[in-house]
Design an enzyme around this catalytic site. Structure first.
Site, PDB file in Angstrom:
ATOM      1  N   LYS A 196      47.513  66.348  45.551  1.00 32.94           N
ATOM      2  CA  LYS A 196      47.448  67.503  44.645  1.00 32.94           C
ATOM      3  C   LYS A 196      46.225  67.388  43.735  1.00 32.94           C
ATOM      4  CE  LYS A 196      49.049  69.054  40.560  1.00 32.94           C
ATOM      5  NZ  LYS A 196      47.901  69.921  40.348  1.00 32.94           N
ATOM      6  N   GLY A 249      44.118  61.357  35.132  1.00 33.36           N
ATOM      7  CA  GLY A 249      44.164  62.564  34.305  1.00 33.36           C
ATOM      8  C   GLY A 249      44.380  62.179  32.853  1.00 33.36           C
ATOM      9  N   SER A 250      45.002  63.093  32.104  1.00 38.34           N
ATOM     10  CA  SER A 250      45.144  62.862  30.667  1.00 38.34           C
ATOM     11  C   SER A 250      46.185  61.791  30.386  1.00 38.34           C
ATOM     12  CB  SER A 250      45.548  64.160  29.975  1.00 38.34           C
ATOM     13  OG  SER A 250      46.861  64.503  30.363  1.00 38.34           O
ATOM     14  N   ASN A 251      46.079  61.216  29.194  1.00 42.25           N
ATOM     15  CA  ASN A 251      47.037  60.206  28.776  1.00 42.25           C
ATOM     16  C   ASN A 251      48.444  60.803  28.702  1.00 42.25           C
ATOM     17  OD1 ASN A 251      48.532  58.773  26.395  1.00 42.25           O
ATOM     18  ND2 ASN A 251      47.089  57.301  27.256  1.00 42.25           N
ATOM     19  N   VAL A 253      49.827  63.383  30.359  1.00 43.28           N
ATOM     20  CA  VAL A 253      50.429  63.610  31.685  1.00 43.28           C
ATOM     21  C   VAL A 253      50.675  62.262  32.374  1.00 43.28           C
ATOM     22  CG1 VAL A 253      50.157  64.737  33.927  1.00 43.28           C
ATOM     23  CG2 VAL A 253      49.375  65.897  31.862  1.00 43.28           C
ATOM     24  N   GLY A 254      49.731  61.335  32.212  1.00 41.64           N
ATOM     25  CA  GLY A 254      49.865  60.011  32.831  1.00 41.64           C
ATOM     26  C   GLY A 254      51.112  59.288  32.360  1.00 41.64           C
ATOM     27  N   GLU A 271      45.350  56.323  35.704  1.00 45.23           N
ATOM     28  CA  GLU A 271      44.063  56.113  35.042  1.00 45.23           C
ATOM     29  C   GLU A 271      43.904  57.268  34.076  1.00 45.23           C
ATOM     30  OE1 GLU A 271      40.650  56.128  33.871  1.00 45.23           O
ATOM     31  OE2 GLU A 271      39.928  56.660  35.861  1.00 45.23           O
ATOM     32  N   CYS A 305      35.821  59.938  32.156  1.00 42.21           N
ATOM     33  CA  CYS A 305      36.646  59.031  31.357  1.00 42.21           C
ATOM     34  C   CYS A 305      35.852  57.819  30.933  1.00 42.21           C
ATOM     35  CB  CYS A 305      37.885  58.638  32.138  1.00 42.21           C
ATOM     36  SG  CYS A 305      37.487  57.846  33.671  1.00 42.21           S
ATOM     37  N   GLU A 406      39.909  61.058  22.557  1.00 46.72           N
ATOM     38  CA  GLU A 406      38.999  61.426  23.635  1.00 46.72           C
ATOM     39  C   GLU A 406      38.656  62.915  23.525  1.00 46.72           C
ATOM     40  OE1 GLU A 406      40.441  61.435  27.778  1.00 46.72           O
ATOM     41  OE2 GLU A 406      38.623  60.327  28.255  1.00 46.72           O
TER      42      GLU A 406
HETATM   43  C1  UN1 Z   1      32.333  57.118  36.834  1.00 48.28           C
HETATM   44  O1  UN1 Z   1      32.075  56.929  35.657  1.00 48.28           O
HETATM   45  O2  UN1 Z   1      31.453  57.145  37.697  1.00 48.28           O
HETATM   46  O3  UN1 Z   1      37.918  60.500  35.455  1.00 48.28           O
HETATM   47  C2  UN1 Z   1      33.692  57.306  37.331  1.00 48.28           C
HETATM   48  C3  UN1 Z   1      36.943  59.775  35.293  1.00 48.28           C
HETATM   49  C4  UN1 Z   1      36.994  58.426  35.948  1.00 48.28           C
HETATM   50  C5  UN1 Z   1      35.909  58.220  36.923  1.00 48.28           C
HETATM   51  C6  UN1 Z   1      34.627  57.849  36.306  1.00 48.28           C
HETATM   52  N1  UN1 Z   1      38.251  58.288  36.611  1.00 48.28           N
HETATM   53  O4  UN1 Z   1      35.986  60.140  34.659  1.00 48.28           O
END
Ligand code: UN1
Length: 514
Positions: A196, A249-251, A253-254, A271, A305, A406
């Site tokens: 998804k 995704g976001s903290n 939702v994660g 992540e 991120c 963030e």
């Molecule tokens: C990067 O910096 O090349 O959502 C990868 C993001 C990270 C991936 C960054 N999961 O920005």
């Protein structure tokens, strides 16, 4: 990072969107067939540099569609599990070859749909393709171990086996590389997948799946479900057939994904963003640091991120370095990333633009000093896009929201320090812990910092962004839970380890193992 979705009403605001005649009509991919979603809700993606350009539209998936996709993956699992791993890897290698051949066309589509400038989109294609290649090779290296037994005539060994059906939930900011680094290890390990993507970037997701099918992936092994997270998100974690979830995704939702998956006792990796500092020390090569900070803070419009969102600079060089940064920021050309002269593309959508502007207001209100930028850009044709000036704040304190939260936009928060311990406590005084950078020529400072920073990744004399296929990617604290991605660790997440005890004595005896 924030996960947002354009609303249906946007489609009216932007007219019929077909002026360019290039709008893609997309479908879901379930059990090897392209099918219309059945939610009845149309979802549209626009070019964030020009909202008169409608990139794609589709009818969102319903819960029933998601269920069908999970069932198709369940049905395809036994044969895919039995397919030799080198053969699974060869299909990925073939896909990598097609990605390479179509790199420029896909990069252009990425710029059009996500907004990042074309050179960055090409870079993402290259990085994602390398990741597919890396995991393709893992088909030949899906090894267990053998171990000496306490007993004579006994063999102990381990096997890596697939989990079953796994869900892959990805964000909009890396519409190719993140699916590549999650889906490739899942597939090569022998799992079947329900994918998804974020609703803002459906065109890239469809291309990704089309190419894997073209490379020879059997029906049902990879299924694509596109729709609102609120309607299909939970089922992709809660359905009893789902054996693992990999989310970026976001903290907020994660954490929810983690809780739902935890309640079921399944594997989960999330992540979830960062607030990454670049430290510029008193002995730093300031030109080197300038390049890294500019790329880290304003590359991808700050929408990664790993972006450099905090600059912690030694007082001894602070005035000089800040002037170098602001001079450089003023040179950046803002506009449509398809134009090679452009250095900064748009925010991905109206909601993200508003978030950026709200954080800029919060920075001012909290007492930080706005050094440059801070406004939406709406001159001429730019009024049709979601453009914002690259922005720098000085005098940012740990109590300010722009130091802690963030933003996910081109906003850099600068804080000055005098001592190593002051610097380290600022680096670590943060709810996130994805990555950080230090610019120094002092090996002692660099090595101490690499040991003591509370993050998943440290860069010495290089920007906070990026990762490489062969090393783990991920963070600590609010940045990540579960296993690291990429590398062997990323592959191992998608496997169960089975230990096998084989006694080949051939005669009955008393065991001395308890
Ligand atoms: C990067 O910096 O090349 O959502 C990868 C993001 C990270 C991936 C960054 N999961 O920005």
């Amino acid at each position: 990072m924030p996960t947002t979705m354009k609303k249906q009403s946007d489609s009216k605001a932007a007219g019929n969107g077909t002026k360019t005649g290039r709008t893609l009509a997309l479908k879901q991919y379930i059990g090897g067939q392209w099918l219309a979603g059945t939610s009845g809700k149309e979802i549209v993606s626009y070019n964030p540099a020009n909202t008169h350009d409608m990139v794609a539209h589709f009818i969102g998936a319903s819960q029933d569609d998601a269920k069908q996709a999970i069932e198709a993956a369940q049905k395809a699992f036994p044969a895919w599990k039995r397919t030799p791993a080198p053969q699974r890897g060869r299909i990925l290698a073939k896909a990598a070859q097609i990605f390479r051949e179509r790199r420029d066309e896909l990069a252009r589509l990425m710029t059009r749909e996500e907004g990042k400038i074309l050179s960055e989109a090409k870079g993402e294609m290259d990085k994602g393709t390398t990741l597919v290649d890396w995991f393709a090779g893992e088909g030949l290296r899906l090894m267990g171990t053998t171990a000496p037994s306490e007993l004579p005539d006994n063999l102990l060994y381990t096997l890596r086996q697939p989990l079953g059906v796994v869900s892959i939930i990805t964000p909009w900011n890396f519409p190719f590389a993140i699916p590549a680094w999650k889906i490739s290890p899942a597939l090569v390990a022998g799992n079947t997948v329900v994918f998804k993507p974020a609703s803002l970037v459906p065109a890239l997701a469809v291309k990704f799946v089309e190419i894997l099918a073209e490379a020879g992936l059997p029906p049902g092994v990879l299924n694509l479900v596109m729709g609102a997270g609120s309607s299909v998100g939970d089922i992709l974690v809660e359905h009893p057939a789902i054996k693992a979830v990999s989310f970026t995704g976001s903290n907020a939702v994660g954490r929810r994904v983690h809780t739902l998956a935890g309640a079921r006792g399944i594997k989960v990796t999330c992540e979830m963003g960062g607030k990454n500092p670049a430290v510029v020390w008193e002995d730093a090569d300031l030109n080197l640091a300038l390049g890294g900070v500019m790329k880290g803070a304003f590359g991808s419009t700050g929408q990664r991120c790993t972006a450099t969102s905090r600059l912690i600079v030694h007082e001894a060089v602070a005035d000089k370095f800040l002037k170098m940064v602001t001079d450089e920021v003023r040179k950046i050309k803002i506009g449509d990333g398809l134009d090679p002269a452009i250095g900064l593309g748009p925010a991905v959508d109206e909601a993200q633009l508003k978030t950026d502007l709200d954080y800029i207001e919060a920075g001012k209100k909290d007492g930080a000093k706005l050094v440059c930028g801070g406004k939406r850009v709406q001159d001429g044709a730019l009024a049709r896009g979601y453009f914002i000036e690259p922005t720098v704040f000085d005098g940012v304190k740990p109590t300010h929201r722009i130091f802690q939260e963030e933003v996910f936009g081109p906003v850099l928060s600068v804080t000055r320090v005098k001592t190593y311990s002051e610097m380290l406590s600022l680096v670590n005084d943060c709810a996130f812990g994805l990555t950080c950078a230090i610019y120094t020529r002092d090996l002692n400072v660099a090595m101490k910092f690499a040991d003591e920073a509370e993050v998943g990744m440290v860069h010495v004399n290089s920007p906070t962004i990026g990762g490489e296929a062969q090393v783990p990617f991920g963070g600590v604290k609010g940045s990540g839970v579960g296993e690291r991605e990429m590398s062997k660790e990323g592959l191992h997440f998608f496997t169960e380890l089975k230990t096998v005890f084989v006694d080949y004595t051939g005669a009955r005896r008393e065991s001395n193992i308890y």
